[in-house]
Enzyme design. Structure first.
Site, PDB file in Angstrom:
ATOM      1  N   THR A 234       0.832  -1.202   0.000  1.00 36.03           N
ATOM      2  CA  THR A 234       0.000   0.000   0.000  1.00 36.03           C
ATOM      3  C   THR A 234       0.867   1.252   0.000  1.00 36.03           C
ATOM      4  O   THR A 234       1.930   1.278   0.642  1.00 36.03           O
ATOM      5  CB  THR A 234      -0.940   0.033   1.224  1.00 36.03           C
ATOM      6  N   SER A 269      -1.872   3.544  10.670  1.00 37.00           N
ATOM      7  CA  SER A 269      -2.863   2.703  11.338  1.00 37.00           C
ATOM      8  C   SER A 269      -2.216   1.358  11.610  1.00 37.00           C
ATOM      9  O   SER A 269      -1.147   1.042  11.076  1.00 37.00           O
ATOM     10  CB  SER A 269      -4.113   2.513  10.467  1.00 37.00           C
ATOM     11  N   TYR A 271      -3.296  -1.373  10.513  1.00 34.33           N
ATOM     12  CA  TYR A 271      -3.301  -2.042   9.212  1.00 34.33           C
ATOM     13  C   TYR A 271      -2.063  -1.659   8.408  1.00 34.33           C
ATOM     14  O   TYR A 271      -1.339  -2.523   7.900  1.00 34.33           O
ATOM     15  CB  TYR A 271      -4.558  -1.670   8.428  1.00 34.33           C
ATOM     16  N   HIS A 272      -1.798  -0.363   8.271  1.00 35.79           N
ATOM     17  CA  HIS A 272      -0.642   0.082   7.494  1.00 35.79           C
ATOM     18  C   HIS A 272       0.666  -0.419   8.106  1.00 35.79           C
ATOM     19  O   HIS A 272       1.610  -0.762   7.393  1.00 35.79           O
ATOM     20  CB  HIS A 272      -0.636   1.612   7.389  1.00 35.79           C
ATOM     21  N   LYS A 275       1.445  -3.835   6.956  1.00 35.34           N
ATOM     22  CA  LYS A 275       2.002  -3.853   5.600  1.00 35.34           C
ATOM     23  C   LYS A 275       3.502  -3.513   5.617  1.00 35.34           C
ATOM     24  O   LYS A 275       4.280  -4.069   4.828  1.00 35.34           O
ATOM     25  CB  LYS A 275       1.248  -2.859   4.721  1.00 35.34           C
TER      26      LYS A 275
END
Length: 483
Positions: A234, A269, A271-272, A275
């Site tokens: 991302t 976040s 989530y990030h 990644k």
């Protein structure tokens, strides 16, 4: 404590004139403790798949015949490997997360192009909708019906392995059965807001994403050393630095010495952050084990239609518009269609890279056709244009006017912790150099997207439009997003 959802698969076979049922893989999927359900009532409880038994005993769906509505046009096949004697065989591509938004479109596109495709998916994304009271704007068929429909329309089979890549035993059996030449890894919890709902979702996101990717890397090392990993990253890994964003690496001169280093990461976040950890693990295994990998740092995807998903309504892709899984432009089009003011977070100057979902599938195909070398960790920034949130709102407002819709915009308190006005200039030349032909956000494309959302506006639950997850208010107590 996480819930463990045990699933089992069995296939029905015939041995001579005597049918029998062969039990296959038993595996467990871990979900956040705040996701409450009764195992016996979930669609994961027991799955009976009709098909042939593979030697390794994995769960494989073979499509059955349906009446075709629209036939696929003849296309040249690109997904082939040359073998001795001048003959060729189709490249085998495993699409992890192939039931999801990007994964489904990609699986169909690659199948149409002549690749042999297998989908690996736990179907957990559908469970999230049930748990949070959300739903796709478009009606989406079951994965089994989707695959059968594709077989009927095109004559092409897509194999299906239902299970969790965090279960290495399951993943190992899938690898040994399918023997992929490339793995396209979409199989992660993809929502920043979801990862910020509460502690259990944050833990689930990082466990699912990081451990799942580690398992894929170990599976490649153990069973398919030449396999090329195409991993969906991302652009959010980079954050919004006050300098140009390069493609993965930056050359720095410091105290008279120069080196090329991984570009600094500023994730926003849990989530990030998962990644970012994925990228580091992949880079390390390329160096240590000789893995060949391409990390596609994708921008924000919009749209829903591809040539393949338009062939039949049972091939519809999902279209999320809620505050948890919906992306900016898709959400704005739905809001305009139902007469809801466009929800601009804060000042609206947040700028990101965007791309049409048709370019997502094109980029993945390009990466597969031009694989990384052994030991090489490549990073491609996968987007085609940059827009601020305010610019997107203005474009949707203009498109709405053409259709006679009075589109209003409202500024809502920003639930995220992010810069609302900032410099943003990200490089994205590598995929263009390899042949990407972008579908840019033209007026006609935006008109088409808005008309599409109007077609399904009766399916919109307006209670899901406003953001309900706050970065600052996340806590340890399990939270239910109110319906």
């Amino acid at each position: 404590m996480a819930h463990l959802l045990s699933t089992s698969c069995s296939l029905k076979f015939s041995s001579g004139d005597k049918p029998y049922t062969k039990p296959l893989i038993q595996h467990s999927i871990a979900f956040p403790s705040s996701l409450t359900f009764q195992t016996s009532k979930t669609p994961f409880g027991r799955i009976i798949l009709q098909g042939e038994r593979s030697q390794s005993g994995t769960c494989t769906v073979r499509a059955t015949t349906l009446s075709a509505i629209r036939e696929a046009p003849n296309e040249p096949s690109y997904g082939v490997n040359e073998i001795s004697g001048g003959a060729s065989k189709p490249q085998r591509v495993m699409v992890v997360g192939g039931d999801g938004y990007c994964g489904w479109a990609t699986a169909l596109h690659l199948s149409k192009k002549g690749y042999e495709v297998a989908i690996v998916d736990s179907l957990v994304r559908r469970l999230f909708d049930h748990q949070l009271g959300l739903g796709s704007l478009t009606p989406i068929a079951s994965i089994h019906d989707r695959i059968r429909c594709w077989k009927a329309l095109t004559g092409k089979s897509i194999e299906l392995y239902i299970g969790d890549v965090c279960d290495f035993e399951f993943l190992s059996e899938a690898f040994k059965s399918f023997e992929p030449d490339s793995v396209v890894h979409f199989g992660e919890q993809r929502s920043a807001p979801y990862s910020m709902i509460d502690r259990s979702r944050a833990v689930f996101t990082q466990n699912n994403n990081v451990i799942g990717t580690l398992n894929v890397l170990f599976a490649i090392k153990e069973f398919r050393e030449e396999c090329h990993l195409v991993k969906l990253g991302t652009m959010g890994e980079y954050g919004t630095p006050n300098i140009d964003i390069e493609e993965g690496f930056i050359t720095i001169t410091h105290n008279g010495r120069t080196d090329t280093l991984p570009y600094p990461k500023q994730a926003s976040s849990f989530y990030h952050l998962s990644k970012v950890h994925d990228s580091n693990n992949i880079a390390f295994t390329c160096k240590a084990w000789g893995i060949r990998a391409t990390d596609l740092n994708q921008g924000v995807v919009y749209g829903v239609r591809t040539d393949e998903t338009e062939m039949h309504e049972e091939l519809n892709n999902r279209f999320d518009y809620d505050g948890v899984f919906g992306t900016a432009l898709n959400r704005f089009c739905v809001q305009a269609a139902v007469g809801h003011p466009l929800t601009v977070y804060g000042k609206g100057g947040q700028t990101r890279g965007y791309l049409d979902i048709r370019d997502t599938v094109q980029c993945v195909e390009i990466a597969i056709a031009n694989p990384a070398k052994a030991g090489e960790f490549r990073v491609f920034n996968q987007f085609t244009e940059q827009f601020s949130v305010n610019q997107l709102a203005a474009l949707v407002t203009k498109a709405g006017e053409k259709l006679g819709i009075d589109v209003q915009t409202t500024s809502v308190p920003n639930p995220r912790v992010e810069a609302e006005e900032h410099y943003y200039n990200a490089k994205h030349t590598k995929l263009i150099e390899l042949g990407l032909k972008p579908h840019l956000l033209s007026d006609s494309l935006l008109d088409s997207l808005l008309n599409f959302t109007i077609k399904y506006k009766d399916r919109v639950d307006t209670k899901q439009i406003m953001p309900s997850v706050s970065w600052r208010k996340i806590g340890a107590k399990p939270k239910t997003v109110t319906a």
